[in-house]
Design a protein around this motif. Structure first.
Motif, mmCIF file in Angstrom:
data_model
loop_
_atom_site.group_PDB
_atom_site.id
_atom_site.type_symbol
_atom_site.label_atom_id
_atom_site.label_comp_id
_atom_site.label_asym_id
_atom_site.label_seq_id
_atom_site.Cartn_x
_atom_site.Cartn_y
_atom_site.Cartn_z
ATOM 1 N N UNK A 15 40.958 9.868 29.928
ATOM 2 C CA UNK A 15 40.231 10.845 29.075
ATOM 3 C C UNK A 15 39.593 11.844 30.033
ATOM 4 N N UNK A 16 39.014 11.602 31.030
ATOM 5 C CA UNK A 16 38.513 12.579 31.923
ATOM 6 C C UNK A 16 39.385 13.515 32.566
ATOM 7 N N UNK A 17 40.603 12.766 32.860
ATOM 8 C CA UNK A 17 41.789 13.705 33.573
ATOM 9 C C UNK A 17 42.400 14.620 32.076
ATOM 10 N N UNK A 18 42.421 14.065 31.139
ATOM 11 C CA UNK A 18 42.881 15.160 30.061
ATOM 12 C C UNK A 18 42.008 15.941 29.560
ATOM 13 N N UNK A 19 40.810 15.918 29.880
ATOM 14 C CA UNK A 19 39.749 16.664 29.340
ATOM 15 C C UNK A 19 39.778 17.975 30.347
ATOM 16 N N UNK A 22 43.147 19.851 29.499
ATOM 17 C CA UNK A 22 42.688 20.732 28.210
ATOM 18 C C UNK A 22 41.743 21.942 28.348
ATOM 19 N N UNK A 23 41.204 21.874 29.331
ATOM 20 C CA UNK A 23 40.158 22.836 29.497
ATOM 21 C C UNK A 23 40.713 24.172 30.291
ATOM 22 N N UNK A 24 41.339 24.889 29.500
ATOM 23 C CA UNK A 24 42.227 26.047 30.119
ATOM 24 C C UNK A 24 41.274 27.210 30.701
ATOM 25 N N UNK A 25 40.193 27.107 30.095
ATOM 26 C CA UNK A 25 39.226 28.556 30.592
ATOM 27 C C UNK A 25 38.934 28.311 32.151
ATOM 28 N N UNK A 26 39.040 26.972 32.352
ATOM 29 C CA UNK A 26 38.581 26.568 33.894
ATOM 30 C C UNK A 26 39.822 26.548 34.780
ATOM 31 N N UNK A 27 41.124 26.939 34.270
ATOM 32 C CA UNK A 27 42.216 26.895 35.218
ATOM 33 C C UNK A 27 42.275 27.959 36.390
ATOM 34 N N UNK A 42 43.981 27.944 18.899
ATOM 35 C CA UNK A 42 43.327 26.639 18.864
ATOM 36 C C UNK A 42 44.019 25.575 18.096
ATOM 37 N N UNK A 43 43.874 24.514 18.676
ATOM 38 C CA UNK A 43 44.584 23.250 17.746
ATOM 39 C C UNK A 43 43.597 22.985 16.630
ATOM 40 N N UNK A 44 43.989 22.535 15.453
ATOM 41 C CA UNK A 44 43.035 21.881 14.252
ATOM 42 C C UNK A 44 42.063 21.082 14.845
ATOM 43 N N UNK A 45 40.857 21.146 14.313
ATOM 44 C CA UNK A 45 39.824 19.982 14.690
ATOM 45 C C UNK A 45 40.337 18.844 13.893
ATOM 46 N N UNK A 51 40.477 19.228 19.054
ATOM 47 C CA UNK A 51 40.754 20.765 19.030
ATOM 48 C C UNK A 51 41.494 21.543 20.365
ATOM 49 N N UNK A 52 42.441 20.438 20.950
ATOM 50 C CA UNK A 52 43.139 20.976 22.063
ATOM 51 C C UNK A 52 43.910 22.188 21.737
ATOM 52 N N UNK A 53 44.246 23.008 22.524
ATOM 53 C CA UNK A 53 44.837 24.389 22.236
ATOM 54 C C UNK A 53 46.589 23.853 21.978
#
Length: 150
Positions: A15-19, A22-27, A42-45, A51-53
């Protein structure tokens, strides 16, 4: 289209890796060559993964590839994420990839598969070598980012 594959073990939960994935702003701060990443859809909540993109626009400056393109994402919880090029870009004509995560002793094994096609002809061996460089840099950057945040 042949895929190039590599993997790495990261000292963190899936879950930490996937977070981080999924954090595209930080790429731009950890993904080599990524100058910008902007969530376009954005993905649907209500999605099972939150809400992953669904669609992200990237600007890449990783010689010899300099391009702006959009990727479509398919998420499978904290198990995997796959993407493909939404439409041909200037240089990139195909870009298909997957991060598959598996919990192992000592953390999470991340397997990265990538297939890239470009508008200019490249020998198969050169293309696979470029894919391998991209994969290894991405896995190294991902590991460093996740373990630094953990």
């Amino acid at each position: 289209m042949a895929r190039t594959t590599s993997d790495i073990v990261i000292d963190a939960a899936p879950s930490d890796v996937m977070a981080v994935i999924a954090d595209f702003d930080a790429y731009p701060s950890w993904a080599t060559g990524v100058r910008s990443a902007e969530v376009v859809e954005p993905g649907a909540a209500s999605d099972s993964v939150g809400d992953r993109a669904d669609r992200v626009r990237f600007t890449l400056d990783a010689a010899p590839i300099r391009d702006t393109y959009e990727l479509l994402y398919t998420w499978d919880g904290d198990r995997s994420v796959s993407w493909s090029l939404a439409e041909k870009a200037t240089v990139l004509t195909a870009l298909d990839g997957t991060y598959a995560l598996a919990e192992v002793a000592g953390g999470t094994r991340v397997t990265y598969q990538l297939a890239v096609d470009v508008a200019v002809p490249l020998l198969g061996t050169l293309k696979r070598k470029a894919e391998k460089v991209i994969i290894d840099a991405a896995l190294s950057g991902l590991k460093q980012r996740v373990e630094t945040l953990g």
